[in-house]
Design a protein around this motif. Sequence first.
Motif, PDB file in Angstrom:
ATOM      1  N   GLY A 154       0.813  -1.212   0.000  1.00 33.50           N
ATOM      2  CA  GLY A 154       0.000   0.000   0.000  1.00 33.50           C
ATOM      3  C   GLY A 154       0.841   1.255   0.000  1.00 33.50           C
ATOM      4  O   GLY A 154       0.534   2.226  -0.695  1.00 33.50           O
ATOM      5  N   PHE A 155       1.914   1.263   0.775  1.00 31.95           N
ATOM      6  CA  PHE A 155       2.810   2.412   0.820  1.00 31.95           C
ATOM      7  C   PHE A 155       3.489   2.646  -0.528  1.00 31.95           C
ATOM      8  O   PHE A 155       3.586   3.781  -1.000  1.00 31.95           O
ATOM      9  CB  PHE A 155       3.860   2.205   1.913  1.00 31.95           C
ATOM     10  CG  PHE A 155       4.862   3.317   1.986  1.00 31.95           C
ATOM     11  CD1 PHE A 155       4.507   4.563   2.466  1.00 31.95           C
ATOM     12  CD2 PHE A 155       6.167   3.107   1.574  1.00 31.95           C
ATOM     13  CE1 PHE A 155       5.434   5.595   2.526  1.00 31.95           C
ATOM     14  CE2 PHE A 155       7.100   4.118   1.622  1.00 31.95           C
ATOM     15  CZ  PHE A 155       6.733   5.365   2.110  1.00 31.95           C
ATOM     16  N   VAL A 156       3.946   1.572  -1.151  1.00 32.44           N
ATOM     17  CA  VAL A 156       4.596   1.696  -2.462  1.00 32.44           C
ATOM     18  C   VAL A 156       3.597   2.201  -3.499  1.00 32.44           C
ATOM     19  O   VAL A 156       3.926   3.055  -4.327  1.00 32.44           O
ATOM     20  CB  VAL A 156       5.219   0.350  -2.883  1.00 32.44           C
ATOM     21  CG1 VAL A 156       5.634   0.354  -4.345  1.00 32.44           C
ATOM     22  CG2 VAL A 156       6.413   0.026  -2.008  1.00 32.44           C
ATOM     23  N   ALA A 157       2.371   1.693  -3.458  1.00 30.30           N
ATOM     24  CA  ALA A 157       1.349   2.163  -4.399  1.00 30.30           C
ATOM     25  C   ALA A 157       1.048   3.635  -4.173  1.00 30.30           C
ATOM     26  O   ALA A 157       0.908   4.409  -5.118  1.00 30.30           O
ATOM     27  CB  ALA A 157       0.081   1.320  -4.245  1.00 30.30           C
ATOM     28  N   TYR A 158       0.957   4.051  -2.914  1.00 28.64           N
ATOM     29  CA  TYR A 158       0.699   5.464  -2.602  1.00 28.64           C
ATOM     30  C   TYR A 158       1.840   6.352  -3.083  1.00 28.64           C
ATOM     31  O   TYR A 158       1.607   7.402  -3.682  1.00 28.64           O
ATOM     32  CB  TYR A 158       0.504   5.623  -1.095  1.00 28.64           C
ATOM     33  CG  TYR A 158       0.469   7.058  -0.656  1.00 28.64           C
ATOM     34  CD1 TYR A 158      -0.646   7.850  -0.898  1.00 28.64           C
ATOM     35  CD2 TYR A 158       1.561   7.627  -0.004  1.00 28.64           C
ATOM     36  CE1 TYR A 158      -0.680   9.180  -0.503  1.00 28.64           C
ATOM     37  CE2 TYR A 158       1.534   8.955   0.391  1.00 28.64           C
ATOM     38  CZ  TYR A 158       0.411   9.724   0.143  1.00 28.64           C
ATOM     39  OH  TYR A 158       0.392  11.029   0.535  1.00 28.64           O
ATOM     40  N   CYS A 211       4.054   5.716  -5.467  1.00 25.27           N
ATOM     41  CA  CYS A 211       4.081   5.738  -6.927  1.00 25.27           C
ATOM     42  C   CYS A 211       2.998   6.664  -7.464  1.00 25.27           C
ATOM     43  O   CYS A 211       3.226   7.419  -8.406  1.00 25.27           O
ATOM     44  CB  CYS A 211       3.893   4.339  -7.491  1.00 25.27           C
ATOM     45  SG  CYS A 211       5.349   3.299  -7.346  1.00 25.27           S
ATOM     46  N   LEU A 212       1.828   6.620  -6.872  1.00 16.67           N
ATOM     47  CA  LEU A 212       0.744   7.499  -7.307  1.00 16.67           C
ATOM     48  C   LEU A 212       1.079   8.949  -7.015  1.00 16.67           C
ATOM     49  O   LEU A 212       0.819   9.835  -7.832  1.00 16.67           O
ATOM     50  CB  LEU A 212      -0.554   7.101  -6.611  1.00 16.67           C
ATOM     51  CG  LEU A 212      -1.818   7.838  -7.042  1.00 16.67           C
ATOM     52  CD1 LEU A 212      -2.098   7.575  -8.512  1.00 16.67           C
ATOM     53  CD2 LEU A 212      -2.992   7.407  -6.190  1.00 16.67           C
ATOM     54  N   PHE A 213       1.697   9.219  -5.869  1.00 15.62           N
ATOM     55  CA  PHE A 213       2.031  10.590  -5.492  1.00 15.62           C
ATOM     56  C   PHE A 213       3.179  11.146  -6.336  1.00 15.62           C
ATOM     57  O   PHE A 213       3.127  12.272  -6.799  1.00 15.62           O
ATOM     58  CB  PHE A 213       2.406  10.632  -4.008  1.00 15.62           C
ATOM     59  CG  PHE A 213       2.778  11.993  -3.516  1.00 15.62           C
ATOM     60  CD1 PHE A 213       1.806  12.972  -3.346  1.00 15.62           C
ATOM     61  CD2 PHE A 213       4.095  12.305  -3.222  1.00 15.62           C
ATOM     62  CE1 PHE A 213       2.152  14.240  -2.891  1.00 15.62           C
ATOM     63  CE2 PHE A 213       4.448  13.566  -2.770  1.00 15.62           C
ATOM     64  CZ  PHE A 213       3.470  14.537  -2.599  1.00 15.62           C
ATOM     65  N   VAL A 214       4.217  10.346  -6.575  1.00 19.18           N
ATOM     66  CA  VAL A 214       5.404  10.825  -7.290  1.00 19.18           C
ATOM     67  C   VAL A 214       5.178  10.838  -8.798  1.00 19.18           C
ATOM     68  O   VAL A 214       5.482  11.824  -9.473  1.00 19.18           O
ATOM     69  CB  VAL A 214       6.634   9.963  -6.936  1.00 19.18           C
ATOM     70  CG1 VAL A 214       7.815  10.314  -7.821  1.00 19.18           C
ATOM     71  CG2 VAL A 214       6.992  10.136  -5.478  1.00 19.18           C
ATOM     72  N   TYR A 215       4.642   9.743  -9.358  1.00 20.93           N
ATOM     73  CA  TYR A 215       4.527   9.610 -10.802  1.00 20.93           C
ATOM     74  C   TYR A 215       3.134   9.932 -11.333  1.00 20.93           C
ATOM     75  O   TYR A 215       2.947  10.071 -12.537  1.00 20.93           O
ATOM     76  CB  TYR A 215       4.923   8.206 -11.246  1.00 20.93           C
ATOM     77  CG  TYR A 215       6.338   7.859 -10.877  1.00 20.93           C
ATOM     78  CD1 TYR A 215       7.410   8.581 -11.380  1.00 20.93           C
ATOM     79  CD2 TYR A 215       6.617   6.806 -10.013  1.00 20.93           C
ATOM     80  CE1 TYR A 215       8.712   8.279 -11.042  1.00 20.93           C
ATOM     81  CE2 TYR A 215       7.908   6.495  -9.660  1.00 20.93           C
ATOM     82  CZ  TYR A 215       8.957   7.223 -10.184  1.00 20.93           C
ATOM     83  OH  TYR A 215      10.230   6.915  -9.841  1.00 20.93           O
TER      84      TYR A 215
END
Length: 55
Positions: free
Chosen positions: A34-38, A40-44
């Motif tokens: 979940g943290f990685v998905a968040y 990735c969504l925030f940065v990219y």
Amino acid sequence: MDDVPTTTSKVKASSNLYTALLSLACGSVAATAGFVAYKCLFVYGTLLKVVDSIH
């Protein structure tokens, strides 16, 4: 040969220690995903697009 234990009955753990450890491990994996998905969504701005170039 009376000293040989029989395995006809089900073997049960005496406590729920292994269940607790397994749930903690699964929870930490889910939290990390979940943290990685968040991030990735925030940065990219997307989750499934391959980034063309990283500056």
